[in-house]
Write a protein that holds these residues in place. Structure first.
Motif, mmCIF file in Angstrom:
data_model
loop_
_atom_site.group_PDB
_atom_site.id
_atom_site.type_symbol
_atom_site.label_atom_id
_atom_site.label_comp_id
_atom_site.label_asym_id
_atom_site.label_seq_id
_atom_site.Cartn_x
_atom_site.Cartn_y
_atom_site.Cartn_z
ATOM 1 N N VAL A 35 45.374 -11.665 -49.789
ATOM 2 C CA VAL A 35 44.136 -11.285 -49.124
ATOM 3 C C VAL A 35 43.851 -12.305 -48.025
ATOM 4 O O VAL A 35 43.787 -13.509 -48.289
ATOM 5 N N ALA A 36 43.731 -11.830 -46.806
ATOM 6 C CA ALA A 36 43.472 -12.705 -45.663
ATOM 7 C C ALA A 36 42.985 -11.855 -44.497
ATOM 8 O O ALA A 36 43.116 -10.631 -44.507
ATOM 9 N N THR A 37 42.470 -12.521 -43.477
ATOM 10 C CA THR A 37 41.947 -11.800 -42.314
ATOM 11 C C THR A 37 43.082 -11.286 -41.430
ATOM 12 O O THR A 37 44.240 -11.659 -41.587
ATOM 13 N N SER A 38 42.695 -10.465 -40.476
ATOM 14 C CA SER A 38 43.658 -9.932 -39.511
ATOM 15 C C SER A 38 44.340 -11.037 -38.723
ATOM 16 O O SER A 38 45.498 -10.892 -38.314
ATOM 17 N N LEU A 39 43.642 -12.150 -38.506
ATOM 18 C CA LEU A 39 44.245 -13.257 -37.774
ATOM 19 C C LEU A 39 45.457 -13.815 -38.512
ATOM 20 O O LEU A 39 46.437 -14.228 -37.901
ATOM 21 N N ALA A 40 45.443 -13.771 -39.825
ATOM 22 C CA ALA A 40 46.583 -14.217 -40.625
ATOM 23 C C ALA A 40 47.681 -13.163 -40.674
ATOM 24 O O ALA A 40 48.860 -13.496 -40.790
ATOM 25 N N MET A 41 47.323 -11.891 -40.600
ATOM 26 C CA MET A 41 48.314 -10.810 -40.685
ATOM 27 C C MET A 41 49.048 -10.568 -39.382
ATOM 28 O O MET A 41 50.216 -10.187 -39.385
ATOM 29 N N ALA A 42 48.386 -10.777 -38.251
ATOM 30 C CA ALA A 42 48.964 -10.426 -36.953
ATOM 31 C C ALA A 42 50.332 -11.070 -36.706
ATOM 32 O O ALA A 42 51.261 -10.375 -36.274
ATOM 33 N N PRO A 43 50.539 -12.351 -36.977
ATOM 34 C CA PRO A 43 51.877 -12.915 -36.765
ATOM 35 C C PRO A 43 52.946 -12.271 -37.654
ATOM 36 O O PRO A 43 54.098 -12.137 -37.249
ATOM 37 N N ALA A 44 52.570 -11.845 -38.843
ATOM 38 C CA ALA A 44 53.528 -11.206 -39.748
ATOM 39 C C ALA A 44 54.041 -9.890 -39.188
ATOM 40 O O ALA A 44 55.121 -9.427 -39.556
ATOM 41 N N MET A 45 53.281 -9.288 -38.272
ATOM 42 C CA MET A 45 53.719 -8.039 -37.652
ATOM 43 C C MET A 45 55.050 -8.223 -36.922
ATOM 44 O O MET A 45 55.824 -7.286 -36.787
ATOM 45 N N LEU A 46 55.330 -9.447 -36.469
ATOM 46 C CA LEU A 46 56.597 -9.719 -35.780
ATOM 47 C C LEU A 46 57.793 -9.615 -36.713
ATOM 48 O O LEU A 46 58.924 -9.476 -36.256
ATOM 49 N N LEU A 47 57.554 -9.694 -37.998
ATOM 50 C CA LEU A 47 58.632 -9.610 -38.981
ATOM 51 C C LEU A 47 58.894 -8.192 -39.483
ATOM 52 O O LEU A 47 59.853 -7.956 -40.194
ATOM 53 N N THR A 48 58.041 -7.256 -39.126
ATOM 54 C CA THR A 48 58.155 -5.924 -39.713
ATOM 55 C C THR A 48 59.310 -5.068 -39.189
ATOM 56 O O THR A 48 59.816 -4.250 -39.952
ATOM 57 N N PRO A 49 59.757 -5.221 -37.936
ATOM 58 C CA PRO A 49 60.908 -4.401 -37.521
ATOM 59 C C PRO A 49 62.131 -4.711 -38.394
ATOM 60 O O PRO A 49 62.504 -5.872 -38.566
ATOM 61 N N GLY A 50 62.690 -3.716 -38.969
ATOM 62 C CA GLY A 50 63.858 -3.901 -39.821
ATOM 63 C C GLY A 50 63.539 -4.227 -41.266
ATOM 64 O O GLY A 50 64.441 -4.342 -42.082
ATOM 65 N N ALA A 51 62.257 -4.395 -41.599
ATOM 66 C CA ALA A 51 61.895 -4.671 -42.992
ATOM 67 C C ALA A 51 61.970 -3.382 -43.797
ATOM 68 O O ALA A 51 61.566 -2.324 -43.333
ATOM 69 N N ALA A 52 62.477 -3.484 -45.000
ATOM 70 C CA ALA A 52 62.559 -2.317 -45.881
ATOM 71 C C ALA A 52 61.190 -1.970 -46.457
ATOM 72 O O ALA A 52 60.895 -0.802 -46.703
ATOM 73 N N TRP A 53 60.363 -2.978 -46.676
ATOM 74 C CA TRP A 53 59.033 -2.781 -47.243
ATOM 75 C C TRP A 53 58.044 -3.641 -46.484
ATOM 76 O O TRP A 53 58.322 -4.794 -46.161
ATOM 77 N N VAL A 54 56.885 -3.088 -46.207
ATOM 78 C CA VAL A 54 55.825 -3.821 -45.513
ATOM 79 C C VAL A 54 54.522 -3.599 -46.271
ATOM 80 O O VAL A 54 54.150 -2.470 -46.553
ATOM 81 N N ASP A 55 53.844 -4.705 -46.598
ATOM 82 C CA ASP A 55 52.569 -4.646 -47.310
ATOM 83 C C ASP A 55 51.627 -5.656 -46.661
ATOM 84 O O ASP A 55 51.526 -6.789 -47.087
ATOM 85 N N LEU A 56 50.982 -5.233 -45.576
ATOM 86 C CA LEU A 56 50.081 -6.115 -44.845
ATOM 87 C C LEU A 56 48.653 -5.563 -44.881
ATOM 88 O O LEU A 56 47.978 -5.460 -43.859
ATOM 89 N N ASP A 57 48.211 -5.238 -46.071
ATOM 90 C CA ASP A 57 46.884 -4.641 -46.215
ATOM 91 C C ASP A 57 45.802 -5.655 -46.584
ATOM 92 O O ASP A 57 44.684 -5.280 -46.907
ATOM 93 N N GLY A 58 46.102 -6.925 -46.499
ATOM 94 C CA GLY A 58 45.146 -7.968 -46.877
ATOM 95 C C GLY A 58 43.769 -7.824 -46.255
ATOM 96 O O GLY A 58 42.762 -7.955 -46.954
#
Length: 86
Positions: A35-58
Motif C-alpha cells: 500500500v503506497a501512493t501513486s508517487l511510489a507506484m509511478a516508477p514501477a510502471m517502467l518495469l511493467t513491459p514484459g512482466a508476466a504479472w503486474v499488481d500496482l493497485d496500492g
C-alpha cells in the motif's frame, strides 16, 4: 514445481537491470507493491513491459491518494502525468 523468488527492490536502476537479467535467463517477472501512493507506484510502471504479472493497485487501497495520482481504468493503469511529480 514452480520456483518463486521474491526480491524487494528499492532502487529503480537496479530493478531494471535485474528484470532484464531475469528475462534473459528465461524467468518471468512480477511487478507488485504494498500500500503506497501513486508517487511510489509511478516508477514501477517502467518495469511493467514484459512482466508476466503486474499488481500496482496500492493507491486504490488508500483512503486518499495524492492529487494528480495514477488513473485506473478497470485493470489498466494509465501512465503518470507531469503533475504527479509536483
Amino acid at each position: 514445481g514452480a520456483r518463486k523468488r521474491h526480491i524487494r527492490l528499492q532502487f529503480l536502476t537496479e530493478a531494471l537491470v535485474l528484470a532484464r537479467q531475469a528475462r534473459a535467463s528465461g524467468l518471468k517477472i512480477m511487478v507488485g507493491c504494498m500500500v503506497a501512493t501513486s508517487l511510489a507506484m509511478a516508477p514501477a510502471m517502467l518495469l511493467t513491459p514484459g512482466a508476466a504479472w503486474v499488481d500496482l493497485d496500492g493507491p486504490l487501497l488508500l483512503h486518499h491518494d495524492r492529487d494528480s495520482g495514477l488513473r485506473y481504468d478497470g485493470s489498466i493503469v494509465q501512465p503518470a502525468t507531469p503533475a504527479l511529480w509536483g
